[in-house]
Design a protein around this motif. Structure first.
Motif, PDB file in Angstrom:
ATOM      1  N   GLY A   1      40.557  40.512  34.036  1.00 27.00           N
ATOM      2  CA  GLY A   1      41.003  41.563  34.936  1.00 27.00           C
ATOM      3  C   GLY A   1      41.218  41.020  36.342  1.00 27.00           C
ATOM      4  N   ALA A   2      42.409  41.226  36.883  1.00 20.56           N
ATOM      5  CA  ALA A   2      42.761  40.632  38.176  1.00 20.56           C
ATOM      6  C   ALA A   2      41.923  41.195  39.315  1.00 20.56           C
ATOM      7  CB  ALA A   2      44.245  40.861  38.460  1.00 20.56           C
ATOM      8  N   VAL A   3      41.686  42.500  39.339  1.00 26.56           N
ATOM      9  CA  VAL A   3      40.949  43.121  40.442  1.00 26.56           C
ATOM     10  C   VAL A   3      39.530  42.567  40.520  1.00 26.56           C
ATOM     11  CG1 VAL A   3      40.002  45.285  41.328  1.00 26.56           C
ATOM     12  CG2 VAL A   3      42.335  45.221  40.419  1.00 26.56           C
ATOM     13  N   GLY A   4      38.843  42.511  39.384  1.00 26.90           N
ATOM     14  CA  GLY A   4      37.480  41.992  39.369  1.00 26.90           C
ATOM     15  C   GLY A   4      37.417  40.521  39.710  1.00 26.90           C
ATOM     16  N   MET A   5      38.386  39.740  39.205  1.00 31.34           N
ATOM     17  CA  MET A   5      38.387  38.297  39.465  1.00 31.34           C
ATOM     18  C   MET A   5      38.635  38.017  40.940  1.00 31.34           C
ATOM     19  SD  MET A   5      38.013  35.318  38.187  1.00 31.34           S
ATOM     20  CE  MET A   5      38.044  33.796  39.108  1.00 31.34           C
ATOM     21  N   ILE A   6      39.566  38.724  41.551  1.00 26.26           N
ATOM     22  CA  ILE A   6      39.861  38.510  42.960  1.00 26.26           C
ATOM     23  C   ILE A   6      38.664  38.894  43.816  1.00 26.26           C
ATOM     24  CG2 ILE A   6      41.300  39.335  44.879  1.00 26.26           C
ATOM     25  CD1 ILE A   6      43.549  39.609  42.682  1.00 26.26           C
ATOM     26  N   ALA A   7      38.009  40.005  43.478  1.00 20.60           N
ATOM     27  CA  ALA A   7      36.811  40.409  44.213  1.00 20.60           C
ATOM     28  C   ALA A   7      35.711  39.371  44.062  1.00 20.60           C
ATOM     29  CB  ALA A   7      36.328  41.774  43.725  1.00 20.60           C
ATOM     30  N   VAL A  24      33.659  40.224  36.546  1.00 18.98           N
ATOM     31  CA  VAL A  24      34.688  39.576  35.723  1.00 18.98           C
ATOM     32  C   VAL A  24      34.472  39.809  34.239  1.00 18.98           C
ATOM     33  CG1 VAL A  24      35.770  37.386  35.124  1.00 18.98           C
ATOM     34  CG2 VAL A  24      35.057  37.802  37.493  1.00 18.98           C
ATOM     35  N   VAL A  25      33.259  39.576  33.759  1.00 18.27           N
ATOM     36  CA  VAL A  25      32.994  39.662  32.316  1.00 18.27           C
ATOM     37  C   VAL A  25      33.330  41.029  31.736  1.00 18.27           C
ATOM     38  CG1 VAL A  25      31.188  39.544  30.554  1.00 18.27           C
ATOM     39  CG2 VAL A  25      31.269  37.812  32.364  1.00 18.27           C
ATOM     40  N   PRO A  26      32.982  42.148  32.409  1.00 19.78           N
ATOM     41  CA  PRO A  26      33.316  43.451  31.821  1.00 19.78           C
ATOM     42  C   PRO A  26      34.811  43.679  31.648  1.00 19.78           C
ATOM     43  CG  PRO A  26      31.639  43.716  33.509  1.00 19.78           C
ATOM     44  CD  PRO A  26      32.131  42.299  33.615  1.00 19.78           C
ATOM     45  N   GLY A  27      35.640  42.990  32.425  1.00 25.10           N
ATOM     46  CA  GLY A  27      37.089  43.171  32.310  1.00 25.10           C
ATOM     47  C   GLY A  27      37.752  42.179  31.395  1.00 25.10           C
ATOM     48  N   PHE A  28      36.977  41.372  30.668  1.00 27.90           N
ATOM     49  CA  PHE A  28      37.545  40.351  29.786  1.00 27.90           C
ATOM     50  C   PHE A  28      37.998  40.959  28.470  1.00 27.90           C
ATOM     51  CE2 PHE A  28      36.875  37.083  26.420  1.00 27.90           C
ATOM     52  CZ  PHE A  28      37.884  36.221  26.819  1.00 27.90           C
ATOM     53  N   GLY A  29      39.120  40.449  27.992  1.00 28.86           N
ATOM     54  CA  GLY A  29      39.575  40.860  26.662  1.00 28.86           C
ATOM     55  C   GLY A  29      40.715  41.868  26.711  1.00 28.86           C
TER      56      GLY A  29
END
Length: 418
Positions: free
Chosen positions: A350-356, A413-418
Motif C-alpha cells: 500500500g502506497a500510503v502506508g509505505m510513504i508514511a 506497511v504489513v496490514p496493506g500487503f497483498g
C-alpha cells in the motif's frame, strides 16, 4: 572490494576509535574524509569540502552564541521562572509544553531545525536548573518538532506530498501527518516515563538556584534582559515570518547585543559549543564524501533489486533511518520515495502506508547527535558533561534507529500487503 563498501567500513572504524580512545569523532571523520575522498574516491579538496555543512556550522555557532549571552545576563533564568509561573509550578508539565510549542512551530511552517534552535536552549536551561534529565527534555523538543513536522502546510509535509504527486503515487496528507504525530507522541510518552518524568509530578516550582549556586535575581527585567528578549522574539519573527536563516539571524542578533554589553559577549564567546561544532561538521563532511562517491545510491539500488516486497520495504525504512541519522532527512526522503516506486507500482504494498513509514523512519531519528536537531540539543545543554550527554544521545538514537523502522513497517506497511 567495492569502494562504497570500503567507505562504510571506514565509518565503522571511526566510530570504534572515537568510542574507545575518547578522540573527538569529528576530527577523525575529517581524516577519514581526506583519506577515503582522495585515495578511494579520487576526489580533490573541493570535492571533499563540498559536504562541509556550512549552514549548520553557522546555526550551531550563532544559536549557542546568542543563548550564551542570554544565560550570562540571566534572561534564560527569567524565562524559566516565567514558564514555572505559567504552569503554576507543575514542573512535570514543562516537557510537554516544550513538545507542544516545538510541534506547533513546525506544523505552521517552521523548518524543524529552526524550531529546535528556538526552543531547545530554553528547554535545556530549564532542565539544568530543576534537575530534569537533559535527555528527556532534548527528546521532547525533537520529537515535538517531528510530531508537527508533516502537517499539510509544513515544510516536510509539503515536500513529501509534492514528491508523491510528482511520482503519481496515491497519497493522503492527513494520514501522513497523523502517522508522524502519533509515533512521536508515543515515543515521547515512553521517554517521559523511562527518564523520570513521573517523578516530576510531585515536584513543585520552588526549587533553589540552578547548578553552580547562581544567585542572580531572576524576577526583574534589566535593560540587558529586555534587549535579549527582544532579540529572541526577533529571531522567531525573522525565521518564521520572513524565512531568514536561523544561524545568520542568531549570530547577527548576538553581535548587536555584544556592541552594547561587550563584557557579556567576551564571556559568551567562550561558551560557544566548539567541540560539538567540530564533531558534527566532521561527521557530516564524511557523509558528504559518501554521497559524492555514490555510496548512498549504491545501497539504495541494492535494495531495489530485492524480489520480496515486504523485505524491500523494511530495508528501505532502515536505510532511511540510518542515513538520516547522519544526513539530511529531506534529502533521504527525496531519494527513497522514488526508489520505492517500482515495487509500489506492483500493487502488493500500500502506497500510503509505505510513504508514511518512510517519512517517519527518516525523521524520527533526528534525536541522533549527528543530525541537525540532535546537534542543537547537544550544543544547547548547559552545565552537563558533554561527552556523557553525547553518548546518551548516541545510544538513544541507536535504539530509535533499531526499533522504530520495524515498528512503523509492522503497523503501517504489513496490514496493506497483498
Amino acid at each position: 572490494m567495492p569502494a562504497e563498501l570500503i567507505s562504510i567500513l571506514v565509518l565503522a572504524v571511526v566510530f570504534v576509535i572515537a568510542t574507545t580512545r575518547s578522540i573527538n569523532m569529528g576530527a577523525l571523520a575529517f581524516v577519514a574524509a581526506f583519506g577515503v575522498g582522495q585515495l578511494v574516491a579520487g576526489l580533490d579538496a573541493e570535492g571533499i569540502f563540498a559536504g562541509f555543512p556550512g549552514d549548520l556550522f553557522v546555526v550551531l555557532v550563532g544559536v549557542t552564541y546568542l543563548f550564551a549571552i542570554a544565560r550570562a545576563n540571566g534572561t534564560t533564568d527569567w524565562l524559566v521562572h516565567a514558564a514555572i509561573r505559567l504552569v503554576r509550578g507543575r514542573i512535570a508539565l514543562i516537557p510537554w509544553v516544550m513538545f507542544a510549542i516545538t510541534g506547533a512551530l513546525t506544523a505552521i511552517g517552521a523548518v524543524s531545525p529552526a524550531a529546535v534552535a528556538i526552543t531547545a536552549p530554553i528547554a535545556l536551561s530549564f532542565a539544568a536548573r530543576y534537575g530534569i534529565s537533559p535527555l528527556l527534555m532534548g527528546a521532547m523538543v525533537v520529537h515535538g518538532a517531528q510530531g508537527g513536522g508533516f502537517s499539510p502546510i509544513s515544510i516536510y509535509g509539503s515536500i513529501v506530498n509534492g514528491i508523491v504527486e510528482r511520482e503519481q503515487l496515491p497519497g493522503n496528507e492527513v494520514a501522513l501527518f497523523l502517522a508522524s504525530l502519533v509515533v512521536n507522541l508515543l515515543i515521547a510518552g515512553i521517554v517521559f516515563v523511562l527518564c523520570g518524568g513521573l517523578k516530576l509530578s510531585g515536584q513543585g516550582g520552588g526549587a533553589g538556584p540552578g547548578p553552580g549556586g547562581d544567585e542572580k535575581d531572576t524576577s526583574h527585567l534589566t535593560p540587558a534582559r529586555i534587549a535579549t528578549l527582544t532579540a529572541l522574539v526577533t529571531l522567531v519573527v525573522a525565521v518564521l515570518g520572513f524565512d531568514l536563516d536561523a544561524g545568520l539571524s542568531a549570530i547577527t542578533l548576538a553581535v548587536l547585543l555584544s556592541v552594547f554589553w561587550p563584557d557579556l559577549s567576551r564571556q559568551a564567546t567562550g561558551q560557544i559549543a566548539w567541540p560539538t561544532v567540530l564533531l558534527i561538521c566532521g561527521v557530516l563532511t564524511y557523509v558528504g564524501v559518501l554521497e559524492e562517491m555514490g555510496t548512498i545510491e549504491w545501497a539504495g539500488e541494492g535494495v531495489s533489486g530485492i524480489g520480496i516486497p515486504l523485505l524491500a520495504a523494511v530495508t528501505l525504512c532502515y536505510i532511511g533511518a540510518i542515513v538520516s541519522a547522519f544526513a539530511s532527512s529531506v534529502g533521504i526522503m527525496g531519494a527513497l520515495i522514488p526508489l520505492a516506486v517500482p515495487f509500489l507500482a506492483q500493487g502488493d504494498i500500500g502506497a500510503v502506508g509505505m510513504i508514511a513509514a518512510l517519512a517517519v523512519s527518516s525523521t524520527v531519528v533526528d534525536v541522533s547527535p549527528f543530525s541537525t536537531n540532535g546537534a542543537l540539543v547537544l550544543a544547547a545543554a548547559p552545565d552537563v558533561d558533554r561527552e556523557h550527554f553525547f553518548r546518551q544521545l548516541m545510544i538513544y538514537g541507536g535504539v530509535v534507529v533499531a526499533v522504530v523502522p520495524a515498528a512503523v513497517w509492522l503497523v503501517l506497511v504489513v496490514p496493506g500487503f497483498g
